[in-house]
Design an enzyme around this catalytic site. Structure first.
Site, short mmCIF file in Angstrom:
data_model
loop_
_atom_site.label_atom_id
_atom_site.label_comp_id
_atom_site.label_asym_id
_atom_site.label_seq_id
_atom_site.Cartn_x
_atom_site.Cartn_y
_atom_site.Cartn_z
N LYS A 1 0.92 5.43 7.85
CA LYS A 1 1.90 6.49 8.89
C LYS A 1 1.91 8.11 8.29
O LYS A 1 2.49 8.83 8.97
CB LYS A 1 3.48 5.97 8.85
N SER B 1 0.70 -1.31 -0.10
CA SER B 1 0.26 -0.19 -0.08
C SER B 1 0.81 1.16 0.07
O SER B 1 0.56 2.28 -0.35
CB SER B 1 -0.88 0.06 1.24
N ASN B 2 2.04 1.14 0.55
CA ASN B 2 2.64 2.19 0.41
C ASN B 2 4.41 2.02 -0.06
O ASN B 2 5.20 2.51 0.37
CB ASN B 2 2.95 2.96 2.05
N TYR C 1 -3.03 8.83 13.72
CA TYR C 1 -2.04 7.86 13.73
C TYR C 1 -1.14 7.57 15.14
O TYR C 1 -0.86 6.72 15.44
CB TYR C 1 -1.08 8.65 12.50
N SER D 1 6.93 5.37 18.25
CA SER D 1 7.29 6.64 17.49
C SER D 1 7.45 7.54 18.93
O SER D 1 6.69 7.53 19.88
CB SER D 1 6.33 7.36 16.62
N GLY E 1 -0.53 20.94 15.04
CA GLY E 1 -0.08 19.71 15.37
C GLY E 1 1.29 19.65 15.63
O GLY E 1 1.70 18.54 16.21
N LYS F 1 -0.14 4.18 17.62
CA LYS F 1 1.08 3.80 18.29
C LYS F 1 0.88 3.67 19.86
O LYS F 1 1.40 2.39 20.27
CB LYS F 1 2.25 4.73 17.96
N ARG G 1 14.33 18.95 15.65
CA ARG G 1 13.90 17.36 15.96
C ARG G 1 15.08 16.73 15.88
O ARG G 1 16.26 17.07 15.86
CB ARG G 1 13.41 17.17 14.57
N ASP H 1 -1.96 -8.62 3.19
CA ASP H 1 -2.52 -7.64 3.88
C ASP H 1 -2.62 -8.13 5.38
O ASP H 1 -3.35 -9.25 5.47
CB ASP H 1 -3.73 -7.05 3.46
#
Ligand code: NAD
Ligand code: UFG
Length: 343
Positions: free
Chosen positions: A87, A36-37, A152, A127, A299, A156, A233, A60
């Site tokens: 993600k 899918s990604n 998302y 994460s 966000g 997690k 970051r 899947d």
């Protein structure tokens, strides 16, 4: 002990780099991915680096029957590294049900299959998003988990809780790795991040702007409480991150884990601002980037960087590659993509 390791999401960005590390250390990675990604051509590129094409099955994780079937066909799996998840933070706000279904149902089916087939070792991709904006920096693993700002992020947190509860009541032994900001590409330039559509993340946006695919990098916000006003970051090279997965898995294999479920921060411990990231990119690439300031992105946390003491001491792992190396490898990959490496 068998050397077979299941890597869910193994054709994706971090998964593919981890597959290489596993192969280098003599493991036999088996990949499940629904693509899918990611792109199946990644497997050929993995083989170009390691000389071995890993076993791949397009499954899947939310296809319970397909998953169970996989486990009945592949016995003796020593452990699982679970990357497969959706993600994109913004997309998760727009499509929460799809995100909860994919990331949580997929995990539940995997845990059920593990129980049924007596596979008890799991390394999970978590994460630093679980910390939100931490009160104290650098952030340690015992900082409180904060209310997630996106579905998302919530997947997690929920996934960590599910794994935790399950590990208390079964033979499951798990390590949740809380990544800070993974960037960069394999040193060969043969595999790297493959964002579908317009990237959300800073580094692919920088490299795509530099190569001419995007007109301008928009820097989200210049009035944060940081030395240059842009967000900070903890960027970590994807190959360093990949290495940590192998070490975490081996910790479980050797029974060195101190609790049924452990958590580790994976970062360099160094915080860099958006402007510092741009400068580092310009320096190593020699390309002048077209960028401008825009309003803050909703966000975004102001600053976050890891205290990596626990991973250093307990895993014996430390990130080795610096920001320049991360940028140089990301740029090499972008140029290879532009040159048609996937064609
Ligand atoms: P990625 O999208 O490149 O890789 C994830 C892979 O999982 C993809 O190949 C995708 O096709 C596959 N996948 C998704 N849902 C699936 C399903 N239901 N069944 C089978 N395959 C499925 O992402 P990545 O950057 O390599 O991230 C890997 C993991 O690390 C994810 O769990 C992600 O949430 C987590 N993570 C990533 C970052 C980051 O910035 N890249 C940061 C923190 C945590
Ligand atoms: N940024 C820009 N312009 C862009 C993209 C990003 O200025 O085009 C800035 C962001 O505002 C932020 C920094 O660059 O200050 C890093 O942004 P990323 O999107 O690359 O990374 P984030 O830290 O926002 O997100 C990452 C992961 C998410 C995870 C989150 C947890 O990509 O999956 O960390 O904090 F949820």
């Amino acid at each position: 002990m068998t050397k077979k390791v299941l890597v869910t999401g193994g054709s994706g960005y971090i998964g593919s780099h981890t597959v290489i590390e596993l192969q280098k250390s003599g493991y036999e990675p088996l990949i499940i991915d629904n693509l899918s990604n990611s792109d199946e051509r990644m497997l050929g590129l993995i083989a170009r680096i390691s000389g071995q094409k890993p076993l791949f099955e397009r499954i899947d994780l939310c296809d319970r029957k397909g998953l169970m079937d996989f486990f009945s066909r592949h016995r003796d799996i020593a452990g699982i590294i679970h990357f497969a998840a959706l993600k994109a933070v913004g997309e998760s706000v727009a499509e929460p049900v799809r995100y909860y279904h994919n990331n949580i149902t997929g995990l539940l089916y995997l845990l059920e299959a593990m129980q049924e087939h007596d596979i008890n070792r799991l390394v999970f991709s978590s994460s630093c998003t679980v910390y939100g904006q931490p009160e104290q920096l650098p952030v340690t693993e015992d900082a409180p988990v904060q209310q997630a700002v996106s579905p998302y992020g919530n997947t997690k947190q929920i996934a960590e809780e599910i794994i935790h509860d399950s590990s208390q009541q079964s033979k499951l032994r798990a390590i949740s790795l809380r990544y800070f900001n993974p960037i960069g590409a394999h040193e060969s330039g043969l595999i790297g991040e493959l964002p579908l559509g317009v990237p959300n993340n800073l580094i692919p946006y920088i490299t795509q702007t530099a190569i001419g695919k995007r007109k301008e990098l928009r820097v989200w916000g210049k009035d944060y409480n940081t030395p240059d006003g842009t967000c900070i970051r903890d960027y970590i090279h994807v190959s360093d991150l990949a290495q940590a997965h192998l070490i975490a898995l081996e910790r479980l294999m050797k029974g060195e884990n101190e609790k049924p479920h452990e958590y580790f921060n994976l970062g360099t411990g160094e915080g860099y601002s958006v402007l510092e990231a741009i400068q580092a990119f310009e320096k190593v690439s020699g390309v002048k980037l077209n960028w401008a300031f825009y309003d803050r992105r909703p966000g975004d946390v102001e600053k976050v960087y890891a205290d990596t003491t626990l991973a250093n001491l307990k895993l014996g792992w430390k990130a080795e590659k610096g920001l320049d190396e991360m940028m140089a490898s990301a740029w090499k990959w972008e140029k290879n993509l532009a040159a048609g490496i996937l064609d």
